[in-house]
Design a protein around this motif. Structure first.
Motif, PDB file in Angstrom:
ATOM      1  N   GLY B 324       0.817  -1.212   0.000  1.00 53.51           N
ATOM      2  CA  GLY B 324       0.000   0.000   0.000  1.00 53.51           C
ATOM      3  C   GLY B 324       0.847   1.257   0.000  1.00 53.51           C
ATOM      4  O   GLY B 324       0.429   2.307  -0.496  1.00 53.51           O
ATOM      5  N   LEU B 325       2.040   1.169   0.559  1.00 51.95           N
ATOM      6  CA  LEU B 325       2.932   2.331   0.595  1.00 51.95           C
ATOM      7  C   LEU B 325       3.851   2.355  -0.633  1.00 51.95           C
ATOM      8  O   LEU B 325       3.773   3.249  -1.479  1.00 51.95           O
ATOM      9  CB  LEU B 325       3.771   2.287   1.869  1.00 51.95           C
ATOM     10  CG  LEU B 325       4.834   3.386   2.025  1.00 51.95           C
ATOM     11  CD1 LEU B 325       4.193   4.753   2.202  1.00 51.95           C
ATOM     12  CD2 LEU B 325       5.744   3.075   3.217  1.00 51.95           C
ATOM     13  N   TYR B 326       4.703   1.360  -0.735  1.00 48.38           N
ATOM     14  CA  TYR B 326       5.758   1.385  -1.754  1.00 48.38           C
ATOM     15  C   TYR B 326       5.204   1.214  -3.166  1.00 48.38           C
ATOM     16  O   TYR B 326       5.518   2.003  -4.074  1.00 48.38           O
ATOM     17  CB  TYR B 326       6.780   0.289  -1.455  1.00 48.38           C
ATOM     18  CG  TYR B 326       7.860   0.178  -2.511  1.00 48.38           C
ATOM     19  CD1 TYR B 326       8.908   1.095  -2.548  1.00 48.38           C
ATOM     20  CD2 TYR B 326       7.814  -0.823  -3.479  1.00 48.38           C
ATOM     21  CE1 TYR B 326       9.891   1.001  -3.524  1.00 48.38           C
ATOM     22  CE2 TYR B 326       8.795  -0.917  -4.456  1.00 48.38           C
ATOM     23  CZ  TYR B 326       9.824  -0.001  -4.473  1.00 48.38           C
ATOM     24  OH  TYR B 326      10.796  -0.079  -5.446  1.00 48.38           O
ATOM     25  N   ARG B 329       3.143   4.104  -4.673  1.00 48.38           N
ATOM     26  CA  ARG B 329       3.933   5.245  -5.151  1.00 48.38           C
ATOM     27  C   ARG B 329       4.715   4.906  -6.421  1.00 48.38           C
ATOM     28  O   ARG B 329       4.897   5.765  -7.283  1.00 48.38           O
ATOM     29  CB  ARG B 329       4.853   5.734  -4.034  1.00 48.38           C
ATOM     30  CG  ARG B 329       4.023   6.242  -2.855  1.00 48.38           C
ATOM     31  CD  ARG B 329       4.807   7.093  -1.926  1.00 48.38           C
ATOM     32  NE  ARG B 329       4.025   7.382  -0.719  1.00 48.38           N
ATOM     33  CZ  ARG B 329       4.408   8.215   0.214  1.00 48.38           C
ATOM     34  NH1 ARG B 329       5.549   8.854   0.099  1.00 48.38           N
ATOM     35  NH2 ARG B 329       3.651   8.424   1.276  1.00 48.38           N
ATOM     36  N   ARG B 330       5.174   3.662  -6.517  1.00 48.80           N
ATOM     37  CA  ARG B 330       5.880   3.283  -7.752  1.00 48.80           C
ATOM     38  C   ARG B 330       4.928   3.289  -8.953  1.00 48.80           C
ATOM     39  O   ARG B 330       5.263   3.788 -10.028  1.00 48.80           O
ATOM     40  CB  ARG B 330       6.520   1.898  -7.590  1.00 48.80           C
ATOM     41  CG  ARG B 330       7.782   1.886  -6.778  1.00 48.80           C
ATOM     42  CD  ARG B 330       8.988   2.483  -7.534  1.00 48.80           C
ATOM     43  NE  ARG B 330       9.432   1.611  -8.611  1.00 48.80           N
ATOM     44  CZ  ARG B 330       9.497   1.969  -9.895  1.00 48.80           C
ATOM     45  NH1 ARG B 330       9.153   3.198 -10.254  1.00 48.80           N
ATOM     46  NH2 ARG B 330       9.901   1.112 -10.816  1.00 48.80           N
ATOM     47  N   ASP B 332       2.103   4.943  -9.154  1.00 48.61           N
ATOM     48  CA  ASP B 332       1.759   6.347  -9.396  1.00 48.61           C
ATOM     49  C   ASP B 332       2.784   6.964 -10.343  1.00 48.61           C
ATOM     50  O   ASP B 332       2.442   7.660 -11.310  1.00 48.61           O
ATOM     51  CB  ASP B 332       1.786   7.118  -8.069  1.00 48.61           C
ATOM     52  CG  ASP B 332       0.403   7.609  -7.644  1.00 48.61           C
ATOM     53  OD1 ASP B 332      -0.543   7.543  -8.448  1.00 48.61           O
ATOM     54  OD2 ASP B 332       0.293   8.064  -6.492  1.00 48.61           O
ATOM     55  N   GLN B 333       4.045   6.708 -10.042  1.00 52.13           N
ATOM     56  CA  GLN B 333       5.123   7.305 -10.830  1.00 52.13           C
ATOM     57  C   GLN B 333       5.154   6.731 -12.252  1.00 52.13           C
ATOM     58  O   GLN B 333       5.267   7.487 -13.233  1.00 52.13           O
ATOM     59  CB  GLN B 333       6.450   7.051 -10.117  1.00 52.13           C
ATOM     60  CG  GLN B 333       7.608   7.818 -10.721  1.00 52.13           C
ATOM     61  CD  GLN B 333       8.932   7.439 -10.082  1.00 52.13           C
ATOM     62  OE1 GLN B 333       9.116   6.322  -9.609  1.00 52.13           O
ATOM     63  NE2 GLN B 333       9.861   8.374 -10.078  1.00 52.13           N
ATOM     64  N   ALA B 336       2.139   8.112 -14.138  1.00 51.87           N
ATOM     65  CA  ALA B 336       2.280   9.534 -14.446  1.00 51.87           C
ATOM     66  C   ALA B 336       3.278   9.761 -15.575  1.00 51.87           C
ATOM     67  O   ALA B 336       3.074  10.621 -16.449  1.00 51.87           O
ATOM     68  CB  ALA B 336       2.702  10.300 -13.192  1.00 51.87           C
TER      69      ALA B 336
END
Lengths: 156, 347
Positions: B324-326, B329-330, B332-333, B336
């Motif tokens: 849920g954290l790592y 964000r990966r 997401d990146q 994007a």
């Protein structure tokens, strides 16, 4: 953002403090402990940069809204953008910054949708395309800034 | 002390012994019972069942109380039933119990494949020095799965078959619903991806295939000497466009931090060529690009759902917390970057 650093640290505590049933005490528990370690590594980065990253993203969104509010959108969106653009982060706790960020991101979704829908059959205008690109760049920069890195872990 | 205080709780080993004794009509001893990591939507245990002097190595996959993703255990079981007889390296499925009363929750069992290891997706060079050979097998097996006619397989009894021109829409709608359900913090990148994917749909699927749904580095066992022993974790299997699996397998999240090789195995072009040769299909670049964008979105939603499950479950499953954290964000990146590149390359 979720899960929050607090939730994760409490979760690590709960994982380590609760004795596993016998069948989960070996390889499975070793794996769980390794993951709690990886979470700790990530949270070390989050503690270092979490406030600045969130504050910077919120500032960037407000700056975008200052310009975008003049785009001739529906009154509710225009008013929302103007209101949010006037905001400022005075409470610099992670939770407060996240609450502000949630409101800003909700407005960004509405703005980006409106920008895309403003493109007619002929495609977006030059100004519309520029605004689309600015939003896309902001999202990518925010995602880059929030990234957390793992060390080069060897395979076992 | 009264009886309630002195009664021993029934252990999982006892439950398994009772269940298998009923199933096989013979006494069964359970030995070496141990929970092991293995997929995030089932609890996985390995054990030996000893009966009549015969020792069988088995795997139990049981529904958890909380899960990273809600999946259909029957379809997962039928996926093993579909591909084990075809020679795709998979464990042999043995019994499915959807009632689950004997073990408190629904479960299935399958044979155990010993002597293999699964790589963590977040380690460096886990397949060295056998990347090329494992990569050849990995993408060839995926092509073989894509080539199979799903309507002739057991999985067709439970998995819905979408029209060829609806496979993409069904998947997109499914994962959009998951995002709607589990999003705890607004995610403009995921929302932008949905709109982009819907505005620019892919061509119809060239054929209907079984889609493994999570075919990637880490979800197979290899022997450490260059041989794949078993494809695992069919918990998200469904019928759809075969390009979906190919695009997931080459997602950057699974690259083991190596930009030159997909899944940490072989260069992208080689992976696609291997898949095309084994499947007899074509990986149309535009269609594959759509499925790559889609899969980065799908991954993002999986991790967002993990974060919600972590919170709902009281934070006691660190795998849910970590992903849920790592991974959020990966992805997401990754997503994007893909969206920005598409805009920058637009006329």
């Amino acid at each position: 953002m979720t899960p929050t650093a607090s939730e994760l640290l409490i979760g690590n505590f709960m994982t380590l403090i609760e004795p596993p049933p016998p069948e989960s005490a070996g390889e499975f528990m070793a794996g769980k402990i390794a993951v709690t370690g990886m979470i700790s590594l990530l949270l070390a980065q989050e503690m270092e940069k979490g406030v600045s990253v969130r504050a910077a993203e919120n500032r960037a969104l407000r700056a975008l809204f200052v310009e975008a509010a003049e785009g001739g959108w529906a009154p509710a969106l225009t008013d929302g953008l103007k209101s949010l653009a006037r905001g400022e982060d005075q409470d610099l706790t992670l939770s407060a910054l996240d609450r502000a960020n949630a409101a800003l991101r909700t407005a960004l979704i509405a703005l980006q949708t409106a920008v895309e829908e403003a493109s007619g059959a002929a495609g977006p205008s030059a100004a519309g395309r520029a605004r689309e690109k600015r939003i896309a760049r902001l999202l990518r920069e925010s995602a880059d800034a929030r990234r957390l890195d793992l060390p080069p872990l060897p395979a076992r | 002390m009264d009886a309630l205080q002195t009664a021993e709780p029934t252990t999982l080993a006892q439950q398994l012994s009772t269940y298998l004794a009923d199933l096989w009509n013979a006494p069964v001893a359970i030995e070496e019972l141990a929970r092991i990591p293995g997929g995030a939507s089932r609890q996985t245990y390995r054990f030996d069942a000893v009966s009549g002097g015969v020792r069988r190595g088995l795997i139990l996959r049981r529904d958890p109380v909380d899960s990273l993703i809600d999946t259909d255990r029957r379809i997962e079981y039928l996926a093993y039933q579909s591909f084990h007889p075809l020679g795709v390296p998979t464990p042999e499925p043995l019994v499915l119990d959807e009632d689950g009363g004997a073990l408190e929750r629904p479960f299935f069992m399958m044979s155990r494949v010993d002597g293999g290891k699964a790589a963590s997706p977040f380690t460096v060079s886990p397949y060295a020095p056998n990347e090329a050979e494992i990569g050849r097998q990995f993408f060839t097996i995926l092509g073989q799965i894509a080539a199979a006619d799903p309507l002739t397989l057991p999985i067709a009894a439970a998995a819905e078959a979408p029209a060829l021109d609806r496979a993409w829409a069904r998947e997109l709608e499914h994962w959009e619903r998951e995002l709607d359900k589990d999003e705890l913090h607004p995610n403009p990148i995921g929302r932008a991806a949905i709109r982009r994917l819907r505005r620019h749909p892919p061509p119809p699927a060239q054929k209907l295939s079984v889609v493994h749904g999570d075919y990637r580095s880490g979800n197979f066992l290899h022997d450490g000497e260059g041989r794949i022993l078993a494809i695992l974790d069919w918990e998200m299997a469904h019928l759809g466009d075969p390009l979906e699996d190919l695009a997931w397998a080459i997602d950057p999240l699974w690259s083991h931090f190596d930009d030159t090789r997909v899944s940490g195995l072989v260069p992208r072009a080689e992976a696609i060529a291997l898949w095309e040769a084994a499947s007899g299909l074509v990986a149309d670049p535009a269609a594959l690009a759509w499925w790559e964008l889609f899969n980065s979105f799908k991954g993002l939603v999986i991790w967002i759902s993990a974060a919600k499950s972590f919170r709902d479950g009281g934070g006691v499953d660190p795998v849910l917390g970590f992903t849920g954290l790592y991974c959020t964000r990966r992805h997401d990146q990754i997503l994007a970057q893909r969206l920005e590149a598409l805009l920058e390359s637009a006329p």
